[in-house]
Design a protein around this motif. Structure first.
Motif, PDB file in Angstrom:
ATOM      1  N   ASP A   6       0.854  -1.195   0.000  1.00 48.41           N
ATOM      2  CA  ASP A   6       0.000   0.000   0.000  1.00 48.41           C
ATOM      3  C   ASP A   6       0.886   1.240   0.000  1.00 48.41           C
ATOM      4  O   ASP A   6       1.514   1.559   1.016  1.00 48.41           O
ATOM      5  CB  ASP A   6      -0.919  -0.001   1.224  1.00 48.41           C
ATOM      6  N   ARG A  49      -8.704   2.678   5.522  1.00 51.56           N
ATOM      7  CA  ARG A  49      -8.600   2.216   4.132  1.00 51.56           C
ATOM      8  C   ARG A  49      -9.360   0.903   3.931  1.00 51.56           C
ATOM      9  O   ARG A  49      -9.920   0.666   2.859  1.00 51.56           O
ATOM     10  CB  ARG A  49      -7.123   2.050   3.743  1.00 51.56           C
ATOM     11  N   GLU A  83     -10.330  -0.091   0.175  1.00 49.49           N
ATOM     12  CA  GLU A  83      -9.094   0.091  -0.598  1.00 49.49           C
ATOM     13  C   GLU A  83      -7.964  -0.833  -0.113  1.00 49.49           C
ATOM     14  O   GLU A  83      -6.863  -0.825  -0.657  1.00 49.49           O
ATOM     15  CB  GLU A  83      -8.641   1.554  -0.486  1.00 49.49           C
TER      16      GLU A  83
END
Length: 575
Positions: A152, A261, A266
């Motif tokens: 990430d 997130r 995500e």
């Protein structure tokens, strides 16, 4: 510290294995969070038990391989560091052995001992740590950052805040630690010096009832060392909690922003767990690097002290091409010799000239500080003259190798020096292949046979360190025997009869006449009784020759010699 690396060349193979094993082990360790993420995101989400077991099995295999490889790293790292320590101590010892007395006096024996033991140990430990941490930490840091970013990129921005703060803490602590480590090594020298003086001079300390004074002196040095160590300890105590706080806040930030997130869809849970583990690896690698950076300054101080010794060039060196004397009789000639000690304002010897012939006894007498011992120490080249020449059989001693020169000489120092071991070993120190018969002959000539035979095992009796279980006179006689067994061309006796009674002194000198009949014999003495039978007596006064002649000649026309005789009239001369 870089200079020390050249001593690791013999261990290049082991160093390569340390690097290789570390790299492979870290690759397996970095793969573990990825496998764990797959277990969560695939196995648990899909309730696939077989996948969980299979992936978990691979995790076990990777862990076992990593453990085995790290054991190998520890083994080879220890082998390299311990080998370095052994080689460095040996190299230092051999190098120090080639020092002239000027280098010994410059460094001091206490400092040389500390450098050969404590400083080598510090560098050795840091080399061991560097192999384990300085190879592991950078690889783990780089690998962790790459894999964390691959998981990430947005969450990786947390490191842009955490890493500079950690680096700043490491820099501040290292900057404050370097002067303290330097001070600690100097205080170690001081502590060693005081301890050595107290132990070697224990008789004097007790005789003058100065035990409390020495205890106070030691305590002051010890407390000074302790206080500096506490300052270093406080720095370390300050650093690690700060780093742990930064690590924990970093983990909190990762979980916080990672949860956001995940909530936004995500990021997956497995990826967050893997990211947390990579973050822990990155921060742990920084802690390892910080420990290395804290220890390296101390090692740099020790390495600098070792380099000072290794770079010190002996003032006295062998000639490029040795020029041996044409004859081999042992004739010694001083030609206008002037000498001063390092840093001294005035020369201790001024324009000294005399000749010592084979088959004769040359005696040197004079007041304390007149330079008698210095004259003797110049002959084996313990020091080099400032001007003038010292010739042996017509050849300047600077043109003769030190080993060749000293093989011609039997030297008995002012202070008898014996080693721990047997009497036989101490006498054979003068001649390695000496037989028992030669040892006994030397002992009889030195008037040491009787007291040696009275000891339990005779010549195989054990002597304590420095011969502390012998009297001063016994130590002197054993030192003389050590010189006699060598059968050299030149004998140098530096006040070597001072601890003997008049009777033993006389018997010993009579025995020496036949033993040294063809050799050059130079005796330094305080007693007129010891030198009056010499064929040539040299009177020294404030570093200058005040007269040369026989006892009768000097007694008749030399004022200084007359004063020496008069001062001993009630002692040796009347005897």
């Amino acid at each position: 510290m870089v200079e020390m690396m050249k001593y690791l060349k013999p261990y290049r193979k082991q160093l390569f294995l340390v690097l290789l094993f570390s790299l492979i082990a870290i690759l397996f360790e970095l793969y573990l969070p990825t496998l764990m993420a797959e277990i969560v995101d695939v196995g648990i989400v899909n309730s696939d038990v077989s996948f969980i077991l299979q992936t978990g099995g691979w995790m076990l295999v990777c862990s076992l391989v990593a453990i085995i490889l790290m054991v190998g790293v520890s083994y080879f790292a220890s082998k390299v560091s311990l080998g370095f320590g052994r080689d460095m101590r040996r190299h230092l010892f051999v190098h120090i052995e080639h020092f002239s007395l000027e280098e010994y006096e410059k460094f001091g024996s206490a400092s040389l001992i500390t450098r050969t033991t404590n400083d080598v140990k510090v560098v050795q430990d840091v080399i061991n740590m560097m192999q384990r941490m300085m190879t592991r930490a950078p690889l783990m840091l780089v690998g962790g950052v790459i894999l964390a970013v691959s998981r990430d990129r947005t969450l990786s921005l947390v490191f842009l805040v955490a890493l500079p703060i950690l680096a700043l803490v490491i820099f501040i602590v290292a900057r404050k630690a370097i002067p303290l480590f330097s001070a600690m090594q100097k205080k170690t020298d001081r502590l060693t010096l005081i301890l050595r003086e107290a132990l070697t001079g224990v008789r004097v300390v007790r005789a003058f009832n100065r035990v409390e004074h020495e205890r106070t002196r030691f305590n002051q040095a010890n407390e000074d060392f302790r206080d500096t160590g506490i300052k270093v300890g406080k720095l370390m105590a300050f650093m690690f909690p700060i780093m742990l706080i930064i690590m924990n806040f970093t983990n909190i930030a990762i979980v916080w922003f990672g949860a956001i997130r995940i909530d936004q869809g995500e990021m997956q849970v497995g990826n967050l767990l893997a990211f947390i583990q990579y973050a822990a690896m990155i921060l742990m690698s920084l802690i390892m690097l910080s420990m290395a950076f804290i220890m390296i300054p101390r090692a740099q101080v020790s390495a600098k002290r070792l380099s000072e010794v290794l770079q010190a060039k002996p003032m006295i060196t062998d000639p490029v091409q040795e020029m041996l004397p044409e004859h081999n009789h042992g004739r010694i000639e001083f030609k206008d010799v002037t000498f001063r000690y390092e840093g001294a304002e005035k020369p201790v010897l001024k324009k000294i000239s005399f000749t010592a012939m084979p088959g004769e006894t040359t005696a040197i007498i004079g007041s304390t500080g007149s330079g008698k011992t210095t004259v003797l120490q110049l002959i084996p080249r313990f020091y080099d003259v400032e001007s003038g020449e010292i010739l042996i059989d017509g050849q300047d001693i600077k043109n003769i190798k030190q080993s060749t020169l000293r093989s011609k000489i039997g030297y008995v120092p002012q202070k008898a020096s014996l080693f721990s071991g047997t009497i036989f070993e101490n006498i054979a120190f003068g001649k390695e292949d000496a037989t028992e018969e030669e040892i006994y002959t030397a002992l009889k000539t030195a008037q040491a046979f009787d007291f040696v035979e009275k000891r339990g095992k005779g010549i195989h009796s054990t002597l304590e360190q420095a011969g502390v279980n012998l009297s001063g006179g016994q130590k002197q006689r054993l030192s003389i025997a050590r010189s006699l067994v060598r059968k050299p061309q030149i004998y140098l006796f530096d006040d070597s009869f001072s601890a003997l009674d008049y009777k033993t002194d006389r018997i010993l000198r009579d025995a020496l006449k036949s033993e040294t009949a063809e050799a050059t014999l130079i005796i330094v003495a305080q007693r007129v009784n010891t030198v009056k039978d010499a064929e040539k007596i040299i009177v020294l006064n404030e570093g200058e020759v005040a007269g040369i002649g026989t006892h009768a000649e000097l007694l008749e026309n030399n004022k200084i010699y007359q004063e020496i005789v008069a001062s001993q009239q009630n002692g040796e001369v009347s005897a």
